[in-house]
Motif scaffolding. Structure first.
Motif, short mmCIF file in Angstrom:
data_model
loop_
_atom_site.label_atom_id
_atom_site.label_comp_id
_atom_site.label_asym_id
_atom_site.label_seq_id
_atom_site.Cartn_x
_atom_site.Cartn_y
_atom_site.Cartn_z
N LEU A 255 41.56 34.62 -13.75
CA LEU A 255 42.08 35.85 -14.32
C LEU A 255 42.80 35.59 -15.64
N VAL B 95 42.57 44.14 -14.53
CA VAL B 95 43.50 44.44 -13.44
C VAL B 95 43.79 45.94 -13.39
N MET C 197 42.22 47.09 -9.90
CA MET C 197 43.30 47.20 -8.92
C MET C 197 43.99 48.56 -8.95
N TYR D 265 45.64 41.55 -5.72
CA TYR D 265 45.95 40.79 -6.94
C TYR D 265 45.89 39.29 -6.69
N PHE E 214 42.50 38.14 -7.01
CA PHE E 214 42.18 38.12 -8.44
C PHE E 214 42.68 36.82 -9.09
N SER E 215 43.67 36.19 -8.48
CA SER E 215 44.32 35.02 -9.07
C SER E 215 43.91 33.70 -8.43
N GLY F 71 51.75 40.66 -7.32
CA GLY F 71 50.89 41.84 -7.26
C GLY F 71 51.58 43.04 -6.64
N HIS G 285 52.99 42.31 -17.31
CA HIS G 285 51.74 41.59 -17.54
C HIS G 285 51.54 41.25 -19.01
#
Length: 233
Positions: A22, A129, A133, A159, A162-163, A192, A213
């Motif tokens: 990500l 994201v 998300m 999240y 995603f990471s 997240g 972010h």
């Protein structure tokens, strides 16, 4: 749940197959000269297509309207949230010494590196994201589950997936892989959840983008890296 399966499959392909996470530079730990400008743009464009453009096309075909979405935001009401949490997330890493933002960088390099970093990170991490998300997953989970806390928890878990291939993880062996997986789930789920909370409370999927972010912590974390990679003077 389709979005969750899509995320898992694409993350496994991009992460395990191409070392793309990500946040740039994926699982690698950046050092001067270790990454090229081509690497940056390949990552940013790939993530933009897979996690922003294609999902938006999918949403569009189901009647989604960006105009209606932006028309529902209450920026003035949420301004204090943006200012306070942006300041915490921007200055926090600098004050605790976890971000190498000051020293050895000229005003010209800051002037070029900060906006360039925001642009690249927006394409590769921020907008993916926001779309996957905050515009697809969280609203649909919120329809199925009444408890806001549970929705936030699911958002945090989303999240963390995603990471899975973020900087520093190592899946080369079973033991290090389990350690990396556990570390990501334990730490990034909390991160997240913080991001999800802003969307659940305000209904604005871009609040976290500003406060937790791309425009906040990623600036002190990544500016020096992009200055070096793009050889900014």
């Amino acid at each position: 749940w389709l979005s969750l399966m899509y995320l898992i499959i694409t993350q496994l392909i991009l992460g395990a197959g191409f070392n793309m996470g990500l946040h740039f530079p994926g699982t690698d730990v950046y050092s001067t000269g270790s990454q090229s400008q081509v690497d940056v743009w390949v990552w940013a464009i790939t993530y933009t297509i897979i996690y922003t453009i294609l999902p938006l096309i999918w949403l569009r075909r189901r009647g989604f309207s960006l105009k209606k979405l932006f028309g529902s935001f209450k920026w003035i009401r949420d301004l204090w949230i943006i200012i306070v949490y942006w300041a915490i997330d921007f200055f926090g890493p600098i004050l605790v010494g976890s971000a190498d933002f000051f020293g050895g960088i000229s005003a010209s390099q800051y002037a070029q590196g900060v906006p360039l970093g925001i642009l690249v990170n927006s394409l590769g991490a921020g907008l993916p994201v926001v779309v996957m998300m905050h515009m697809i997953f969280i609203p649909r989970i919120a329809v199925l589950i009444e408890s806001r806390l549970i929705v936030v928890l699911f958002g945090g878990l989303f999240y963390s997936i995603f990471s899975l291939f973020d900087q520093g993880v190592d899946y080369s062996t079973l033991s290090t892989g389990l350690t990396s997986f556990t570390y990501i789930i334990m730490t990034q789920t909390l991160v997240g959840m913080g991001k999800a909370t802003f969307t659940v409370v305000t209904g604005n999927p871009f609040i976290h983008f500003i406060t937790l972010h791309i425009i906040s912590a990623r600036v002190p974390f990544d500016t020096r890296m992009y200055i070096e990679i793009f050889k900014l003077k």
